[in-house]
Design a protein around this motif. Structure first.
Motif, PDB file in Angstrom:
ATOM      1  N   ILE C   2       0.839  -1.184   0.000  1.00 58.31           N
ATOM      2  CA  ILE C   2       0.000   0.000   0.000  1.00 58.31           C
ATOM      3  C   ILE C   2       0.881   1.244   0.000  1.00 58.31           C
ATOM      4  N   LYS C   3       0.277   2.330  -0.494  1.00 56.03           N
ATOM      5  CA  LYS C   3       0.957   3.628  -0.497  1.00 56.03           C
ATOM      6  C   LYS C   3       0.665   4.347   0.805  1.00 56.03           C
ATOM      7  N   GLY C   4       1.628   5.123   1.247  1.00 60.96           N
ATOM      8  CA  GLY C   4       1.382   5.903   2.445  1.00 60.96           C
ATOM      9  C   GLY C   4       2.300   7.100   2.493  1.00 60.96           C
ATOM     10  N   ARG C   5       2.139   7.900   3.527  1.00 55.52           N
ATOM     11  CA  ARG C   5       2.966   9.086   3.694  1.00 55.52           C
ATOM     12  C   ARG C   5       3.452   9.131   5.143  1.00 55.52           C
ATOM     13  N   VAL C   6       4.752   9.370   5.301  1.00 54.43           N
ATOM     14  CA  VAL C   6       5.363   9.359   6.636  1.00 54.43           C
ATOM     15  C   VAL C   6       4.844  10.533   7.478  1.00 54.43           C
ATOM     16  N   PRO C  21      16.629  -3.167  16.081  1.00 53.12           N
ATOM     17  CA  PRO C  21      16.939  -1.748  16.242  1.00 53.12           C
ATOM     18  C   PRO C  21      16.691  -1.028  14.918  1.00 53.12           C
ATOM     19  N   GLY C  22      16.162   0.186  14.990  1.00 51.17           N
ATOM     20  CA  GLY C  22      15.882   0.944  13.770  1.00 51.17           C
ATOM     21  C   GLY C  22      14.661   1.815  13.960  1.00 51.17           C
ATOM     22  N   ALA C  23      14.353   2.593  12.942  1.00 52.56           N
ATOM     23  CA  ALA C  23      13.271   3.567  13.060  1.00 52.56           C
ATOM     24  C   ALA C  23      11.900   2.944  12.828  1.00 52.56           C
ATOM     25  N   LEU C  24      10.959   3.356  13.643  1.00 53.83           N
ATOM     26  CA  LEU C  24       9.556   3.003  13.473  1.00 53.83           C
ATOM     27  C   LEU C  24       8.829   4.279  13.086  1.00 53.83           C
ATOM     28  N   LEU C  25       8.229   4.283  11.918  1.00 60.09           N
ATOM     29  CA  LEU C  25       7.567   5.488  11.436  1.00 60.09           C
ATOM     30  C   LEU C  25       6.053   5.321  11.430  1.00 60.09           C
ATOM     31  N   GLU C  26       5.375   6.399  11.717  1.00 59.88           N
ATOM     32  CA  GLU C  26       3.933   6.411  11.588  1.00 59.88           C
ATOM     33  C   GLU C  26       3.640   6.751  10.122  1.00 59.88           C
ATOM     34  N   VAL C  27       2.803   5.952   9.504  1.00 59.35           N
ATOM     35  CA  VAL C  27       2.506   6.133   8.081  1.00 59.35           C
ATOM     36  C   VAL C  27       0.995   6.268   7.911  1.00 59.35           C
ATOM     37  N   GLU C  28       0.599   7.325   7.210  1.00 64.46           N
ATOM     38  CA  GLU C  28      -0.818   7.485   6.894  1.00 64.46           C
ATOM     39  C   GLU C  28      -1.066   6.808   5.563  1.00 64.46           C
ATOM     40  N   THR C  29      -1.980   5.859   5.543  1.00 66.54           N
ATOM     41  CA  THR C  29      -2.237   5.121   4.313  1.00 66.54           C
ATOM     42  C   THR C  29      -3.162   5.916   3.392  1.00 66.54           C
ATOM     43  N   GLU C  30      -3.198   5.511   2.136  1.00 69.30           N
ATOM     44  CA  GLU C  30      -4.064   6.178   1.156  1.00 69.30           C
ATOM     45  C   GLU C  30      -5.521   6.172   1.599  1.00 69.30           C
ATOM     46  N   CYS C  43      13.695   7.192   5.687  1.00 75.42           N
ATOM     47  CA  CYS C  43      12.759   8.095   5.011  1.00 75.42           C
ATOM     48  C   CYS C  43      12.515   9.360   5.834  1.00 75.42           C
ATOM     49  N   ASP C  44      12.150  10.410   5.124  1.00 71.51           N
ATOM     50  CA  ASP C  44      11.868  11.696   5.763  1.00 71.51           C
ATOM     51  C   ASP C  44      10.384  11.831   6.071  1.00 71.51           C
ATOM     52  N   ASP C  45      10.099  12.767   6.910  1.00 68.58           N
ATOM     53  CA  ASP C  45       8.726  13.131   7.199  1.00 68.58           C
ATOM     54  C   ASP C  45       8.057  13.579   5.900  1.00 68.58           C
ATOM     55  N   GLU C  46       6.818  13.202   5.725  1.00 70.27           N
ATOM     56  CA  GLU C  46       5.995  13.554   4.549  1.00 70.27           C
ATOM     57  C   GLU C  46       6.425  12.841   3.257  1.00 70.27           C
ATOM     58  N   GLU C  47       7.421  11.968   3.346  1.00 68.53           N
ATOM     59  CA  GLU C  47       7.841  11.230   2.149  1.00 68.53           C
ATOM     60  C   GLU C  47       6.766  10.189   1.789  1.00 68.53           C
ATOM     61  N   ALA C  48       6.564   9.997   0.490  1.00 72.16           N
ATOM     62  CA  ALA C  48       5.612   8.979   0.026  1.00 72.16           C
ATOM     63  C   ALA C  48       6.322   7.638  -0.018  1.00 72.16           C
ATOM     64  N   VAL C  49       5.723   6.633   0.596  1.00 66.55           N
ATOM     65  CA  VAL C  49       6.395   5.340   0.712  1.00 66.55           C
ATOM     66  C   VAL C  49       5.457   4.196   0.328  1.00 66.55           C
ATOM     67  N   MET C  50       6.066   3.041   0.124  1.00 66.44           N
ATOM     68  CA  MET C  50       5.368   1.817  -0.229  1.00 66.44           C
ATOM     69  C   MET C  50       5.594   0.865   0.947  1.00 66.44           C
ATOM     70  N   VAL C  51       4.517   0.315   1.489  1.00 62.21           N
ATOM     71  CA  VAL C  51       4.611  -0.516   2.688  1.00 62.21           C
ATOM     72  C   VAL C  51       4.116  -1.933   2.386  1.00 62.21           C
ATOM     73  N   THR C  52       4.876  -2.931   2.819  1.00 62.71           N
ATOM     74  CA  THR C  52       4.439  -4.321   2.697  1.00 62.71           C
ATOM     75  C   THR C  52       4.033  -4.779   4.097  1.00 62.71           C
ATOM     76  N   GLY C  74      10.055   0.857  -0.087  1.00 59.88           N
ATOM     77  CA  GLY C  74      10.542   1.794  -1.083  1.00 59.88           C
ATOM     78  C   GLY C  74       9.958   3.172  -0.881  1.00 59.88           C
ATOM     79  N   SER C  75      10.698   4.140  -1.400  1.00 62.74           N
ATOM     80  CA  SER C  75      10.224   5.513  -1.441  1.00 62.74           C
ATOM     81  C   SER C  75       9.617   5.667  -2.832  1.00 62.74           C
ATOM     82  N   ILE C  76       8.466   6.293  -2.925  1.00 62.52           N
ATOM     83  CA  ILE C  76       7.801   6.440  -4.224  1.00 62.52           C
ATOM     84  C   ILE C  76       8.247   7.721  -4.912  1.00 62.52           C
ATOM     85  N   ASP C  77       8.661   7.580  -6.177  1.00 64.42           N
ATOM     86  CA  ASP C  77       9.102   8.734  -6.964  1.00 64.42           C
ATOM     87  C   ASP C  77       7.870   9.563  -7.296  1.00 64.42           C
TER      88      ASP C  77
END
Lengths: 84, 84, 84, 84, 84
Positions: C2-6, C21-30, C43-52, C74-77
């Motif tokens: 699914i697509k989402g935004r950090v 260990p590593g970053a846990l990000l809150e992602v708003e889904t489409e 990934c940065d804040d507000e970056e568009a990402v692909m989540v499995t 992945g980060s979405i172009d």
């Protein structure tokens, strides 16, 4: 994972033998639903938690075929959101 | 896991051969939907139950490839909520 | 996927020991919901990402039984949609 | 498992090679959605069926990596509900 | 499986190394949602497709731990519905 908030314990005197001993908590999810999650951390009522679901939750119990599809994996730090 | 309430049995005379013998119960979930869950505990109609879903439910049948994606893992103690 | 935004980081000082260990990000889904995903990409804040999601996300951690059911893969172009 | 009703076949001339030969039926679920399920039982149109989902459905095909995430596991006896 | 319709490609220059090379398509599901699915068939825009989800999708990549939870497994024959 999803965010949720602990809303009390669930008691089940009669259950399958493969259910691991430990606390089962009722968790209200961000979306407003309710799930029952296994709690290995000793969370308090109203605590904000992070829940993982599906076979990933069962895998926490190392090949014991635990019939657990929701697991609290962390308590969320609520006063530190400005760190992000 | 999710909470639900037993709403009768489901009968299926014609089914795949890998379905384990036992009761299939219709369960109304807290969210208002309905699922069919395998019941290893002999639950009664209207009993409050806890259901696990997905491959975790099938794993209860120890490598027999049981095509079961919902399993009642416990009866919920209804008069003990004040314990929490 | 699914697509989402950090939408910021999630901090959890108290968590199960098997959480990598590593970053846990809150992602708003489409669809408008929110999930917490492990981010191996920085990934940065507000970056568009692909989540499995699901056990596929945990498998990324190679048999370590990581209790992770959502992974940014992945980060979405965003400025290249006209390529499709 | 979920209950559903068969609503015709789905034809796919061009598909991945690992899709097992057999019927793919469109099933309307109790909640009103539609899924496509593999049918090993030869169900008829409008027949009430029980569907299992996820990796449990694929496991029916014994280690052949069948890309099937929904399987009809039984026909539901419709005139016997009073037995419950 | 679910039915969907292809709505363009998704490009991700920066992604995890285990993502298999190949096309990632945006698919609108019958229910109106959107998912990103791996396409091994070379589907066209607006083509009707059948998508499998979860660990079943990843298993298509034979033990390579592909972080893919949605896979197009067939193109749906649209002018042959009367065959059913």
């Amino acid at each position: 994972m999803i965010k949720g908030r602990v809303k009390g314990k669930v008691w089940s005197s009669r259950h399958v033998g493969t259910l691991p001993p430990g606390a089962l908590l009722e968790v209200e999810t961000e979306a407003g639903g309710r799930i029952i999650a296994f709690d290995p951390l000793g969370c308090d009522d109203e605590e904000a938690v992070m829940v993982t679901q599906g076979s990933v939750a069962a895998a926490y119990f190392n090949g014991k075929n635990a019939p657990v599809d929701a697991l609290i994996i962390g308590s969320i730090d609520e006063n530190t959101k400005q760190k992000s």
